[in-house]
Motif scaffolding. Structure first.
Motif, PDB file in Angstrom:
ATOM      1  N   LEU A  70       0.193  11.377   3.124  1.00  0.00           N
ATOM      2  CA  LEU A  70       1.496  10.792   3.653  1.00  0.00           C
ATOM      3  C   LEU A  70       2.344  11.373   4.991  1.00  0.00           C
ATOM      4  O   LEU A  70       2.681  10.395   5.795  1.00  0.00           O
ATOM      5  N   GLU A  71       2.220  12.473   5.145  1.00  0.00           N
ATOM      6  CA  GLU A  71       2.800  13.204   6.341  1.00  0.00           C
ATOM      7  C   GLU A  71       2.029  12.561   7.660  1.00  0.00           C
ATOM      8  O   GLU A  71       3.003  12.305   8.545  1.00  0.00           O
ATOM      9  N   GLN A  72       0.771  12.607   7.483  1.00  0.00           N
ATOM     10  CA  GLN A  72       0.175  12.083   8.808  1.00  0.00           C
ATOM     11  C   GLN A  72       0.360  10.722   8.717  1.00  0.00           C
ATOM     12  O   GLN A  72       0.284   9.980   9.778  1.00  0.00           O
ATOM     13  N   ALA A  73       0.593   9.938   7.818  1.00  0.00           N
ATOM     14  CA  ALA A  73       0.515   8.454   7.898  1.00  0.00           C
ATOM     15  C   ALA A  73       1.832   7.987   8.374  1.00  0.00           C
ATOM     16  O   ALA A  73       2.162   6.917   9.277  1.00  0.00           O
ATOM     17  N   MET A  74       2.930   9.007   8.208  1.00  0.00           N
ATOM     18  CA  MET A  74       4.085   8.730   8.706  1.00  0.00           C
ATOM     19  C   MET A  74       4.578   8.654  10.311  1.00  0.00           C
ATOM     20  O   MET A  74       5.550   8.461  10.781  1.00  0.00           O
ATOM     21  N   GLU A  75       3.691   9.313  10.819  1.00  0.00           N
ATOM     22  CA  GLU A  75       3.516   9.829  12.249  1.00  0.00           C
ATOM     23  C   GLU A  75       3.596   8.539  13.357  1.00  0.00           C
ATOM     24  O   GLU A  75       2.699   7.919  12.888  1.00  0.00           O
ATOM     25  N   HIS A  76       4.745   8.262  13.734  1.00  0.00           N
ATOM     26  CA  HIS A  76       4.926   7.148  14.740  1.00  0.00           C
ATOM     27  C   HIS A  76       4.886   5.994  13.854  1.00  0.00           C
ATOM     28  O   HIS A  76       4.391   4.849  14.584  1.00  0.00           O
ATOM     29  N   ALA A  77       5.220   5.870  12.652  1.00  0.00           N
ATOM     30  CA  ALA A  77       5.177   4.746  11.691  1.00  0.00           C
ATOM     31  C   ALA A  77       6.158   3.541  12.020  1.00  0.00           C
ATOM     32  O   ALA A  77       7.502   4.298  12.190  1.00  0.00           O
ATOM     33  N   GLU A  78       6.061   2.315  11.940  1.00  0.00           N
ATOM     34  CA  GLU A  78       7.277   1.450  11.896  1.00  0.00           C
ATOM     35  C   GLU A  78       6.857   0.701  10.681  1.00  0.00           C
ATOM     36  O   GLU A  78       5.731  -0.028  10.524  1.00  0.00           O
ATOM     37  N   TYR A  79       7.670   0.887   9.470  1.00  0.00           N
ATOM     38  CA  TYR A  79       7.695   0.253   8.193  1.00  0.00           C
ATOM     39  C   TYR A  79       8.729  -0.562   7.450  1.00  0.00           C
ATOM     40  O   TYR A  79       9.773  -0.103   7.805  1.00  0.00           O
ATOM     41  N   SER A  80       8.423  -1.205   6.664  1.00  0.00           N
ATOM     42  CA  SER A  80       9.595  -1.114   5.737  1.00  0.00           C
ATOM     43  C   SER A  80       8.838  -1.048   4.094  1.00  0.00           C
ATOM     44  O   SER A  80       7.657  -1.093   3.951  1.00  0.00           O
ATOM     45  N   LEU A  81       9.687  -0.890   3.067  1.00  0.00           N
ATOM     46  CA  LEU A  81       9.364  -0.504   1.675  1.00  0.00           C
ATOM     47  C   LEU A  81       9.675  -1.840   0.755  1.00  0.00           C
ATOM     48  O   LEU A  81      10.792  -2.524   0.996  1.00  0.00           O
ATOM     49  N   CYS A  82       8.885  -1.897  -0.191  1.00  0.00           N
ATOM     50  CA  CYS A  82       9.349  -2.875  -1.079  1.00  0.00           C
ATOM     51  C   CYS A  82       9.205  -2.147  -2.499  1.00  0.00           C
ATOM     52  O   CYS A  82       8.309  -1.185  -2.733  1.00  0.00           O
TER      53      CYS A  82
ATOM     54  N   SER B 102       0.902  -1.284  -0.059  1.00  0.00           N
ATOM     55  CA  SER B 102      -0.111  -0.153   0.008  1.00  0.00           C
ATOM     56  C   SER B 102       0.800   1.203   0.081  1.00  0.00           C
ATOM     57  O   SER B 102       2.065   1.223   0.321  1.00  0.00           O
ATOM     58  N   LEU B 103       0.236   2.453  -0.209  1.00  0.00           N
ATOM     59  CA  LEU B 103       1.005   3.688  -0.427  1.00  0.00           C
ATOM     60  C   LEU B 103      -0.101   4.826  -0.034  1.00  0.00           C
ATOM     61  O   LEU B 103      -1.222   4.907  -1.041  1.00  0.00           O
ATOM     62  N   PRO B 104       0.031   5.644   0.673  1.00  0.00           N
ATOM     63  CA  PRO B 104      -0.803   6.763   0.828  1.00  0.00           C
ATOM     64  C   PRO B 104      -0.868   7.921  -0.274  1.00  0.00           C
ATOM     65  O   PRO B 104       0.242   7.833  -0.785  1.00  0.00           O
ATOM     66  N   ALA B 105      -2.045   8.518  -0.471  1.00  0.00           N
ATOM     67  CA  ALA B 105      -2.198   9.378  -1.440  1.00  0.00           C
ATOM     68  C   ALA B 105      -1.125  10.572  -0.773  1.00  0.00           C
ATOM     69  O   ALA B 105      -0.770  10.743   0.345  1.00  0.00           O
ATOM     70  N   GLU B 106      -0.851  11.426  -1.620  1.00  0.00           N
ATOM     71  CA  GLU B 106       0.128  12.528  -1.527  1.00  0.00           C
ATOM     72  C   GLU B 106      -0.224  13.238  -0.262  1.00  0.00           C
ATOM     73  O   GLU B 106       0.533  13.816   0.573  1.00  0.00           O
ATOM     74  N   ASP B 107      -1.400  13.504  -0.268  1.00  0.00           N
ATOM     75  CA  ASP B 107      -1.990  14.335   0.939  1.00  0.00           C
ATOM     76  C   ASP B 107      -2.239  13.575   2.248  1.00  0.00           C
ATOM     77  O   ASP B 107      -2.607  14.329   3.228  1.00  0.00           O
TER      78      ASP B 107
END
Length: 323
Positions: A254-266, A247-252
């Motif tokens: 992204l900033e809120q989704a990244m708060e306190h997030a623990e993630y890996s990218l593929c 998954s990937l957040p929409a551009e608007d």
């Protein structure tokens, strides 16, 4: 009302899934089938019926259906991605280097041990990672095929293709979420058609074909692991939200989704089906990534500029994690 359904793929032969990094594509195979790959395969099946294709795209963009990555299963045991979450209580249990190595090797968790794993991070309770790893053994074995490409030359070019064969009672499963039965009927029909066409790479040599098992609604399943999974999918509120797909957040968002997030990218790339040109590369959140706030995601056009659209579905399916 959103309802979650379970589907199992019983593969007749080998399955080839190229690595995310795009290297040695034919000489290695993963076991995870990304949700965006599965969605693209459904779109290709829908090309035979323009009405079905337009309806599928409309429902996807509106978020009226979601699909998870396809994860491994063995008999009634369903395996989930390891949540990328850490607490001080859990880290205290990993002072021993041997324990840390075992936990690092863990990629999936049996649904039957999900609560026990969360108790490690909630309360610092011991968790037997070695026993968990044993359950992940012997799900599949390597299948190697020698092939030959002509490519307009007088002499053939031999090459090796590696895939996976699943052991008895093992395969992949996915979860689909629908807002109504009309959408479910459409997608189930395409899934049934896809079972004959196959998923993954090298379908031209017989890879990827499967028997589709419709296991019904998670909440009403005879399988305890499925019912537990259904509870966490529909449960609200939760302290964290783990993605069950790519998954990937929409551009608007992204900033809120990244708060306190623990993630890996593929890395998500590949070629546009039947067109011979590459899709634009996208880096998305891998399943198992955890967020404090949910996001809607997007359906992104990844075709090169000026080319026929090629859509990648990057809308998240969230599992509540109370840690």
């Amino acid at each position: 009302m959103r309802t979650y359904y379970l589907y199992k793929f019983h593969f007749y032969g080998a399955l080839h899934i190229g690595p995310d990094d795009g290297r040695n594509v034919l000489q290695s195979s993963g076991i995870l089938l990304h949700s965006d790959t599965l969605f693209s395969a459904l779109c290709i099946e829908a090309l035979r019926d323009e009405t079905a294709r337009n309806s599928l795209l409309e429902e996807a963009k509106a978020g009226r259906f979601l699909l998870s990555d396809a994860f491994p299963y063995r008999a009634d045991e369903l395996f989930l991605p390891k949540p990328l979450i850490r607490t001080e209580q859990g880290l205290r249990q990993m002072q021993d280097p041997g324990q840390r190595k075992l936990f690092k090797k863990l990629t999936y968790l049996p649904a039957s041990l999900w609560d026990a794993y969360l108790d490690l991070w909630r309360e610092g309770r011991p968790f037997d990672a070695a026993a968990c790893l044993q359950q992940l053994e012997n799900l599949s074995f390597l299948d190697e095929r020698a092939c030959a490409a002509v490519r307009g030359k007088e002499e053939t070019d031999p090459y090796l293709v590696r895939g996976l064969q699943f052991n008895k009672d093992c395969g992949l499963y996915c979860i689909l979420a629908f807002d109504d039965d009309r959408v479910r009927s459409l997608v189930e029909g395409l899934l049934q058609s896809l079972s004959f066409s196959g998923v993954g790479g090298k379908r031209s040599i017989g890879f990827g074909k499967f028997q589709l098992e419709r296991c019904g609604e998670l909440a009403q399943s005879a399988c305890e692991a499925a019912r537990v999974l259904g509870t966490y999918l529909s449960g609200e509120p939760a302290a964290h939200w783990m993605t069950l797909n790519t998954s990937l957040p929409a551009e608007d968002e992204l900033e809120q989704a990244m708060e306190h997030a623990e993630y890996s990218l593929c890395r998500r790339g590949g070629f546009v089906h039947g067109m011979g040109y590459k899709k634009r590369t996208v880096y998305a959140f891998a399943s198992g990534s955890c967020f404090s706030k949910r996001f809607t995601g997007q359906v992104r056009n990844v075709a090169p500029e000026g080319r026929q659209p090629a859509l990648r579905m990057l809308k998240p399916m969230f599992l509540g994690v109370d840690v």
